[in-house]
Motif scaffolding. Structure first.
Motif, mmCIF file in Angstrom:
data_model
loop_
_atom_site.group_PDB
_atom_site.id
_atom_site.type_symbol
_atom_site.label_atom_id
_atom_site.label_comp_id
_atom_site.label_asym_id
_atom_site.label_seq_id
_atom_site.Cartn_x
_atom_site.Cartn_y
_atom_site.Cartn_z
ATOM 1 N N ARG A 43 9.867 11.479 9.323
ATOM 2 C CA ARG A 43 9.166 12.063 8.157
ATOM 3 C C ARG A 43 10.763 11.523 6.733
ATOM 4 O O ARG A 43 12.029 11.345 7.392
ATOM 5 C CB ARG A 43 9.503 13.694 8.349
ATOM 6 N N GLN A 44 10.019 10.981 5.428
ATOM 7 C CA GLN A 44 10.832 10.621 4.836
ATOM 8 C C GLN A 44 11.364 12.034 4.251
ATOM 9 O O GLN A 44 10.224 12.560 3.723
ATOM 10 C CB GLN A 44 9.642 10.263 3.480
ATOM 11 N N GLN A 45 12.365 12.000 4.390
ATOM 12 C CA GLN A 45 13.572 13.254 3.087
ATOM 13 C C GLN A 45 13.757 12.664 1.755
ATOM 14 O O GLN A 45 13.353 13.889 1.092
ATOM 15 C CB GLN A 45 14.767 13.075 4.310
ATOM 16 N N LEU A 103 0.781 -1.508 -0.379
ATOM 17 C CA LEU A 103 0.224 -0.209 0.199
ATOM 18 C C LEU A 103 1.153 1.238 0.031
ATOM 19 O O LEU A 103 0.526 1.632 -0.397
ATOM 20 C CB LEU A 103 -0.625 -0.007 1.309
ATOM 21 N N ILE A 104 2.181 1.439 0.282
ATOM 22 C CA ILE A 104 2.804 2.463 0.539
ATOM 23 C C ILE A 104 4.431 1.515 0.550
ATOM 24 O O ILE A 104 4.925 1.139 1.088
ATOM 25 C CB ILE A 104 2.791 3.342 2.627
ATOM 26 N N THR A 110 1.721 7.697 7.136
ATOM 27 C CA THR A 110 0.157 8.276 6.227
ATOM 28 C C THR A 110 1.282 9.330 5.289
ATOM 29 O O THR A 110 2.326 9.633 5.491
ATOM 30 C CB THR A 110 -0.306 9.195 7.643
ATOM 31 N N GLY A 111 -0.057 9.570 5.279
ATOM 32 C CA GLY A 111 0.410 11.160 3.504
ATOM 33 C C GLY A 111 0.886 10.256 2.704
ATOM 34 O O GLY A 111 0.124 9.049 2.119
ATOM 35 N N LEU A 122 5.802 10.980 3.031
ATOM 36 C CA LEU A 122 5.526 10.455 4.022
ATOM 37 C C LEU A 122 5.762 10.863 5.678
ATOM 38 O O LEU A 122 6.754 10.852 6.173
ATOM 39 C CB LEU A 122 5.792 8.806 3.743
ATOM 40 N N GLN A 123 4.272 10.582 6.434
ATOM 41 C CA GLN A 123 5.428 10.109 7.618
ATOM 42 C C GLN A 123 4.944 9.464 8.327
ATOM 43 O O GLN A 123 4.359 8.252 7.667
ATOM 44 C CB GLN A 123 4.263 11.632 8.284
#
Length: 823
Positions: A547-549, A439-440, A521-522, A528-529
């Motif tokens: 947090r995805q950089q 899903l992600i 999420t996101g 994404l977070q």
């Protein structure tokens, strides 16, 4: 321009009309009552953007496939999505028609074997039907679906005439719903089923052929007898026999008969049997067909080809290597090329997983055949259109067309490329996913933040690897030092939106393991977070933020494999040519024969009134002795061989031999077996032929054994090493049959358990022989009367009595084995 628009509008309206008609259709009627609420969930899909292969050789670079319930509604180029359809984006994927496994077997329940008006022999059960007794094997179906197989042919196991097969879907349907097509073919085995006792007829391959042959003749008689009775009910009513009735649809090239061939010679036997009764025949092969490819090609029979290629022989030590034959080594080398050689020779092939230790390795084996020369289109034909056509199921399966079952395979590349994955298989419109995308996609560079003891700390996390096999590396700076260190995470897992991992706490000064979990999420298109917690080694907790950089770092470590559609590796080839027969004594071609050959200066044993001739010559031409003597003119181009000091004699004729028979020389379960024929089972590959030639033997009378007062029919052969059994037969030799008297036939030397077969005494032997000949005379009388007026029920052709009548009419010689002078 206006005309083109009108055509486009017409096409769109027509397509919408088709869709509306599908939408308006209710589920097909069914007899079981509904339990609970009725399920009316629409199964309506549009698969878009995929490369579609509707049939071998046809490609739609980017198209849409529309599925409604169990059927294909539309297959076309472009993107034309009907309203209400669930859209599945398959950009970069390929759709193939569902594969068809051309053979598998199932053991039917005892009730299938023992009900109805049975044949007198338990190996003759053509009335059995897989469709009637089939039970789903869900574990096997799951494996087959992962190989892209959506339908398989299931045949009854055990027997000589085994019953009819059915096409079975590999989905999760009920037993009855799984039957795609019943009564596809009748299954025939021209040898003895495994597990039969020595006292059960037949107990030899030649007995099995004789019983099958008699059964087909009986079926022909059965039809004639009932036809006569139908015209005149005053006649004696014929017997009812479900087995003989079940064989009626297979005469005159009608119904399909699939004949098992346990080696390459059995293919040729299957062909001769099929020609005798005009059967439409398909052969289940052994994988050895390359050994007699030219002869098999001439039969014109399609072959179901297994891909259970042999494992490398164990030659790891000198001791194990000694037990490996050249034939085994050569078969290991040649077997993977068998499908390609058949296909290139013009033989129609189908492929099967039957014989594999694990059905889950089927595609791997087919890909090996492709690597060894089978073209991808030919492999696809053998798994789709060819079986669909031969099984008369083209209206249902084999291609991607409107109205056919929604059976198809979705891959991430060319189906037969080594690294291509089967992503989904659809069976009757039901979707089975094997490698669903997450899903992600959590791969990339992350910043993890937590607060512990009122201190904010940040970690760097890199997630890489494959979606199903992620890796994680943390970069942390311990409190005791300013130097960052890398820590490998273990058991990193992404389930839905939950990302978690474990790492050892030693690097952070803790004993035990530290676990962290994030709920993501996101949107991947932005960043994404994540929110979760860390569970420290002492079981305390901290809130964890993430947090995805960047999403590129992790994915760069997962570069896609070379495009499987562009594999260009050259096909491998076997190391050595095929020999006939395969092995150390085989030949690559028949011996070269000069038109004329003169052997001169030899001592010639004429075995005639001329006696022994010294310093004489023999002229041979076109396979015959032309002259024997000293001085005669030679044809131009004669090859002259100086045989000084050598002796030449006629080739030795062995008048009583049991060599070159395939599967045994005795049909010993009955006292009289005149119906069996040694000629049905000449083994052209028997090494004894080669050895006998070395001893000077050129012809042999191959006899049935001495287990019966009246045994089977003989076969005289020429020892033509490397040729086929039919080519060895001495066509002009007189017919013969084996008789025996004494200890063997009354079973005095067989053991205590063999004391029930009649006769058990020499007196009984004399009586049973006399009784058989009297029956043959009556048989002759019955036929003469019938042929005179052809009124009433015709006599039944009896192969045993046919042979005995040939003896009485001086058309067949008796070769009698006797133990005592009075015999």
């Amino acid at each position: 321009m206006l005309r083109h628009k009108s055509i486009g509008l017409f096409t769109t309206i027509l397509f919408l009309a088709i869709i509306v008609s599908w939408l308006g259709q209710a589920a097909p009627p069914s007899t079981p009552p509904v339990e609970g609420l009725r399920n009316n969930t629409p199964q309506f899909y549009a698969l878009t953007g995929a490369r579609i292969i509707p049939r071998p050789g046809q490609v739609i670079p980017s198209g849409t496939l529309v599925v409604r319930d169990s059927k294909i509604v539309r297959v076309a180029a472009g993107k034309n999505i009907p309203a209400g359809a669930r859209v599945i984006d398959l950009q970069g994927k390929t759709i193939y028609a569902g594969l068809i496994d051309a053979f598998s077997e199932v053991t039917l329940p005892a009730t299938a074997n023992n009900s109805g008006a049975l044949h007198w022999n338990s190996t003759i059960r053509p009335q059995r039907s897989v469709a009637t007794h089939y039970q789903q094997d869900q574990a096997l179906n799951k494996k087959l679906r992962k190989q892209g197989i959506t339908v398989r042919l299931v045949a009854p196991a055990k027997g000589i005439l085994k019953g009819s097969s059915a096409l079975i879907a590999t989905g999760t349907e009920t037993d009855t719903e799984a039957v795609v097509q019943p009564n596809v073919a009748q299954h025939l085995q021209l040898t003895v089923p495994r597990g039969r006792g020595r006292d059960q007829y037949p107990n030899s391959p030649m007995g099995a052929v004789a019983l099958a042959r008699q059964s087909f003749y009986d079926a022909q008689w059965y039809a004639s007898a009932w036809a006569a009775y139908g015209e005149n009910a005053k006649l004696v009513r014929p017997e009812r026999n479900d087995a003989l009735a079940a064989l009626q649809p297979y005469f005159n090239q009608s119904g399909l008969v699939i004949t098992d061939a346990s080696n390459e010679l059995f293919v040729l036997r299957a062909d001769r049997f099929a020609r005798e009764f005009k059967l439409r025949t398909l052969v289940r092969g052994s994988g050895n067909e390359y050994r007699r490819l030219d002869a098999i090609k001439k039969t014109g029979l399609p072959i179901i080809v297994p891909v259970n290629f042999p494992k490398p022989p164990n030659v790891g030590t000198a001791e194990t290597a000694r037990s490996v034959t050249l034939e085994q080594l050569m078969h290991w080398d040649h077997a993977p090329e068998n499908p390609a050689r058949l296909d290139q020779a013009g033989v129609t092939i189908l492929l099967t997983s039957h014989g594999l230790d694990d059905a889950g390795t089927f595609l791997e084996a087919v890909r090996k055949a492709v690597q060894r020369g089978l073209s991808a289109d030919s492999a696809l034909r053998a798994l789709t259109t060819t079986p669909a056509a031969l099984f008369k199921a083209t209206e249902l399966v084999g291609t991607l067309e409107t109205g056919k079952l929604a059976n198809f395979v979705i891959t991430d590349g060319d189906l037969f490329a080594s690294k291509t994955k089967v992503l989904e298989t659809w069976v009757n419109g039901k979707r089975f996913e094997f490698s669903p995308p997450p899903l992600i996609d959590a791969r990339g560079t992350w910043t993890l933040s937590y607060n512990r003891v009122n201190k904010q700390t940040d970690w760097k996390l890199i997630v890489a690897g494959q979606p199903g096999k992620l890796t994680g590396t943390l970069t942390v700076t311990p409190a005791e030092t300013d130097k960052p260190i890398e820590i490998k995470c273990s058991r990193i897992s992404l389930r839905d939106a939950r990302l978690s991992a474990v790492f050892p706490g030693k690097s952070l000064g803790q004993e035990g393991f530290i676990r962290w979990t994030l709920v993501l999420t996101g949107k991947e298109s932005t960043s994404l977070q994540g929110l979760g917690q860390i569970t420290w080694a002492d079981e305390s907790h901290s809130v964890l933020n993430a947090r995805q950089q960047s999403s590129e770092t992790g994915k760069s470590k997962n570069k896609p494999d070379k495009d499987p559609k562009k594999e260009t590796a050259q096909a491998l080839a076997a190391s050595f040519p095929v020999q006939f027969p395969l092995g150390s004594a085989g030949r690559s071609a028949p011996p070269q024969q000069d038109r004329y050959v003169l052997f001169r200066n030899a001592t010639i044993w004429t075995c005639s009134s001329k006696g022994i001739l010294k310093n004489s010559s023999v002229l041979v031409g076109k396979g015959k002795i032309l002259q024997v003597g000293k001085d005669f003119a030679l044809p131009a181009g004669t090859l002259v061989i100086d045989a000084k000091g050598k002796h030449i004699s006629p080739g030795i004729i062995d008048c009583h031999s049991h060599m070159a028979t395939d599967g045994g020389v005795n049909e010993s379960a009955q006292a009289i077996t005149a119906e069996v024929r040694i000629g049905d089972f000449i083994d052209a590959d028997d090494i004894n032929i080669y050895r006998q030639l070395a001893g000077g033997v050129t012809s042999s009378n191959i006899l049935h054994g001495s287990a019966n007062p009246i045994g089977g029919q003989n076969q005289v052969i020429k020892l033509r090493w490397g040729m086929l059994g039919e080519e060895m037969k001495f066509k002009t030799a007189p017919l013969g049959i084996k008789f025996a008297l004494g200890e063997n036939v009354k079973q005095s030397n067989w053991g205590d358990e063999f004391n029930t077969r009649y006769p058990q005494t020499r007196m009984g032997v004399e009586q049973i022989v006399r009784d058989a000949f009297q029956a043959a005379r009556q048989y002759e009388t019955d036929w003469k009367q019938w042929n005179a007026n052809q009124a009433g029920i015709p006599p039944r052709r009896d192969l045993e009595l046919d042979a005995l009548l040939e003896i009485l009419n001086h058309k067949r010689w008796i070769h009698c084995h006797s133990y005592r002078q009075d015999e």
